[in-house]
Design a protein around this motif. Structure first.
Motif, PDB file in Angstrom:
ATOM      1  N   ALA A  60      25.278  36.576  15.220  1.00 48.66           N
ATOM      2  CA  ALA A  60      24.360  35.449  15.365  1.00 48.66           C
ATOM      3  C   ALA A  60      24.485  34.471  14.196  1.00 48.66           C
ATOM      4  O   ALA A  60      24.338  33.258  14.381  1.00 48.66           O
ATOM      5  CB  ALA A  60      22.924  35.949  15.480  1.00 48.66           C
ATOM      6  N   MET A  99      27.380  29.389  21.947  1.00 53.18           N
ATOM      7  CA  MET A  99      26.069  29.955  22.225  1.00 53.18           C
ATOM      8  C   MET A  99      25.933  30.494  23.658  1.00 53.18           C
ATOM      9  O   MET A  99      25.361  31.574  23.865  1.00 53.18           O
ATOM     10  CB  MET A  99      24.981  28.909  21.954  1.00 53.18           C
ATOM     11  N   PRO A 100      26.442  29.789  24.690  1.00 49.04           N
ATOM     12  CA  PRO A 100      26.288  30.313  26.053  1.00 49.04           C
ATOM     13  C   PRO A 100      26.911  31.691  26.243  1.00 49.04           C
ATOM     14  O   PRO A 100      26.304  32.574  26.848  1.00 49.04           O
ATOM     15  CB  PRO A 100      27.005  29.260  26.914  1.00 49.04           C
ATOM     16  N   ILE A 140      24.769  34.351  24.575  1.00 49.64           N
ATOM     17  CA  ILE A 140      23.593  34.670  25.380  1.00 49.64           C
ATOM     18  C   ILE A 140      23.984  35.576  26.540  1.00 49.64           C
ATOM     19  O   ILE A 140      23.284  36.543  26.863  1.00 49.64           O
ATOM     20  CB  ILE A 140      22.950  33.379  25.915  1.00 49.64           C
ATOM     21  N   TYR A 169      24.760  39.170  25.184  1.00 49.24           N
ATOM     22  CA  TYR A 169      23.542  39.824  24.726  1.00 49.24           C
ATOM     23  C   TYR A 169      22.676  40.242  25.906  1.00 49.24           C
ATOM     24  O   TYR A 169      22.087  41.322  25.911  1.00 49.24           O
ATOM     25  CB  TYR A 169      22.745  38.883  23.813  1.00 49.24           C
ATOM     26  N   ASN A 170      22.593  39.387  26.898  1.00 51.39           N
ATOM     27  CA  ASN A 170      21.840  39.739  28.102  1.00 51.39           C
ATOM     28  C   ASN A 170      22.466  40.941  28.795  1.00 51.39           C
ATOM     29  O   ASN A 170      21.767  41.839  29.265  1.00 51.39           O
ATOM     30  CB  ASN A 170      21.798  38.545  29.056  1.00 51.39           C
ATOM     31  N   SER A 203      27.462  40.156  33.530  1.00 45.62           N
ATOM     32  CA  SER A 203      27.325  39.372  32.307  1.00 45.62           C
ATOM     33  C   SER A 203      28.602  39.415  31.468  1.00 45.62           C
ATOM     34  O   SER A 203      28.949  38.427  30.812  1.00 45.62           O
ATOM     35  CB  SER A 203      26.146  39.886  31.471  1.00 45.62           C
ATOM     36  N   TRP A 256      30.609  36.200  30.339  1.00 43.24           N
ATOM     37  CA  TRP A 256      31.009  35.972  28.946  1.00 43.24           C
ATOM     38  C   TRP A 256      32.505  35.668  28.862  1.00 43.24           C
ATOM     39  O   TRP A 256      32.922  34.738  28.150  1.00 43.24           O
ATOM     40  CB  TRP A 256      30.686  37.217  28.114  1.00 43.24           C
ATOM     41  N   SER A 309      21.142  32.925  34.403  1.00 45.27           N
ATOM     42  CA  SER A 309      19.710  33.098  34.625  1.00 45.27           C
ATOM     43  C   SER A 309      19.439  34.255  35.577  1.00 45.27           C
ATOM     44  O   SER A 309      18.511  35.050  35.385  1.00 45.27           O
ATOM     45  CB  SER A 309      19.116  31.796  35.188  1.00 45.27           C
ATOM     46  N   ASN A 357      19.942  37.521  33.825  1.00 43.85           N
ATOM     47  CA  ASN A 357      18.825  37.721  32.913  1.00 43.85           C
ATOM     48  C   ASN A 357      17.628  38.313  33.645  1.00 43.85           C
ATOM     49  O   ASN A 357      16.953  39.232  33.156  1.00 43.85           O
ATOM     50  CB  ASN A 357      18.432  36.387  32.267  1.00 43.85           C
ATOM     51  N   MET A 379      24.500  26.835  29.781  1.00 43.12           N
ATOM     52  CA  MET A 379      23.373  27.743  29.964  1.00 43.12           C
ATOM     53  C   MET A 379      22.107  26.907  30.079  1.00 43.12           C
ATOM     54  O   MET A 379      22.084  25.740  29.658  1.00 43.12           O
ATOM     55  CB  MET A 379      23.253  28.726  28.803  1.00 43.12           C
ATOM     56  N   HIS A 404      20.677  24.306  27.212  1.00 36.51           N
ATOM     57  CA  HIS A 404      21.722  24.157  26.195  1.00 36.51           C
ATOM     58  C   HIS A 404      21.611  22.814  25.465  1.00 36.51           C
ATOM     59  O   HIS A 404      21.655  22.739  24.232  1.00 36.51           O
ATOM     60  CB  HIS A 404      23.099  24.290  26.854  1.00 36.51           C
TER      61      HIS A 404
END
Length: 461
Positions: free
Chosen positions: A75, A83-84, A87, A90-91, A141, A145, A217, A220, A347, A350
């Protein structure tokens, strides 16, 4: 001790809910993240006192150190452009954790079927469903990624792909029912999880174009639901409430994003995303470019300017220079606004994050529904880094892959300036007809350099 644990879990749930509430507005979002983080820390600490831990403190500390260390390191060094994908991964870890919990509990039940009575049949069914959903969220996910990080093609398709995907889902569901009814051995459990992971991969493989924010989304939401279900299995109130809140928020966001893309949830789940684009209509007009000085003059002497940011702004890291230019325009009496498409970037939210990082006031940022009717009375629309979300073909060509997707009415502005590195198509692969309009001029170059040159030009006027 039990009362202390339950009270702490209740406090955790309250902090999660209050944190999420504060995250709903940009001015309080930072404190909302902190509140939710305090809740997570409280839940983690009090779990050490739980009687079911049975002294496994070393493994818990090791997991916290490894996971927390990797998260902190990644991070701190992640670029805003990445960043997308951060996320997304991590999700996916949340879904994978829920699936891992389910795997452990199902293995325990398979080894000792009498545990079904202590767990309860409902908990067993929820455990199986959570295992399925969590595994799908994890593998899907990971694929998301890989696509966002450029490690995979944007869309992977093959013959009868939808039928294969539905067949894998059907097989996974049937095996899940078998697991819940008959508590079979390790091989069947392995096959069940393998099929669940394969279904997640198959769902994410055909995704391409501007659909990526929708699927992030969706995954998530699935992660939240999986965590909530495993909370029932473990009789953990904090997991139940946290997972339910995340699942509900993610589901609502998925519905809103699907609406922004003019897609139904059924279409998202069972149809191919972002169909391959073959131009079906001949593009009229020609591309016309202009220098940074002329572009700066147009904006400096305009009454109203609307800026449309996109992923290219993040790539160029031009948000700070862009805000510097906006301040110069405001000093000259120009009314400036920012227009954000719901799926701009890679994302949800964003572009909002990007502009907030540069210090852009929140009251200058407007969503599509709030500002779309204002373009026809705007002197200059400056598009920097956006592509598919301003393509007018979405409004005119039924054969276009983008048709029906609500887009920003940039083409209705009196003058349009598009900052772009080159003449390539957008993320969806569809040629942008906006570039060929008579009222459009292209300003070629790196976003940060172009805006820097515009700033210098405005200062000389």
């Amino acid at each position: 001790m039990s009362a202390l644990i339950e009270t702490s879990y209740f406090a955790t749930a309250v902090l999660f809910i209050l944190g999420l509430k504060r995250m709903s507005h940009p001015t309080t979002a930072r404190s909302g993240v902190i509140w939710a983080g305090v809740g997570m820390a409280l839940a983690t600490l009090v779990t050490f006192l739980h009687p079911e831990i049975r002294g496994q403190y070393g493994l818990m500390l090791l997991a916290i150190l490894i996971g927390g260390g990797v998260a902190w390191w990644s991070a701190k060094r992640v670029a805003m452009t990445d960043m997308p994908q951060m996320i997304a991964i991590y999700n996916g870890m949340g879904g994978g954790a829920a699936g891992g919990i389910a795997a452990v509990e199902l293995m325990r039940v398979a080894g000792d079927p009498s545990l079904v009575e202590s767990h309860g049949h409902l908990a067993l069914w929820l455990g199986v469903l959570g295992a399925l959903i969590g595994s799908v969220a994890f593998s899907g996910s990971v694929i998301a990624w890989a696509k966002l990080d450029g490690r995979m093609k944007k869309a992977v398709r093959f013959a009868n792909q939808q039928q294969v995907t539905l067949a894998i889902l059907a097989a996974a569901v049937l095996l899940g029912i078998w697991v819940a009814l008959a508590t079979p051995g390790a091989f069947v459990l392995f096959l069940f999880f393998l099929l669940a992971l394969a279904f997640g991969v198959m769902v994410a493989l055909p995704i391409g174009g501007a659909d990526m924010p929708v699927v992030i989304s969706l995954f998530n939401a699935l992660t939240g639901l999986a965590v909530a279900m495993e909370g029932f299995v473990l009789d953990n109130a904090a997991m139940i409430i946290a997972g339910t809140v995340v699942g509900a928020a993610g589901s609502l966001l998925t519905v809103l994003m699907a609406k922004a893309m003019n897609r139904s949830l059924f279409n998202i789940l069972f149809k191919q995303f972002g169909p391959a684009s073959d131009e079906t209509t001949e593009i009229e007009g020609s591309i016309k470019d202009v220098g940074t000085m002329d572009a700066a003059v147009q904006m400096a002497y305009a009454d109203r300017v609307i800026i449309v940011p996109g992923y290219g702004l993040a790539v160029a890291q031009a948000q700070h220079k862009l805000w510097e230019m906006v301040e110069l325009l405001q000093e000259r009496g120009v009314e400036v606004s920012f227009a954000i498409h719901p799926v701009a970037g890679r994302m949800p939210g964003h572009m909002n994050v990007l502009l907030a990082e540069a210090g852009v006031p929140y009251d200058m940022i407007f969503d599509l529904e709030e500002i779309n009717n204002d373009f026809e009375t705007t002197d200059v629309a400056l598009v920097i880094g956006a592509n598919d979300v301003v393509n007018p073909v979405a409004k005119t060509d039924p054969d276009s892959p983008l048709y029906g997707m609500p887009v920003l009415n940039v083409d209705e502005a009196r003058n349009v300036l598009v900052v772009k590195r080159g003449q390539g198509a957008g993320f969806s692969g569809v040629e942008n007809h906006l570039f060929y309009r008579d009222n459009t001029r292209m300003v070629y170059g790196d976003g940060q350099k172009v805006v820097t040159d515009m700033i210098a030009s405005i200062k000389t006027l």
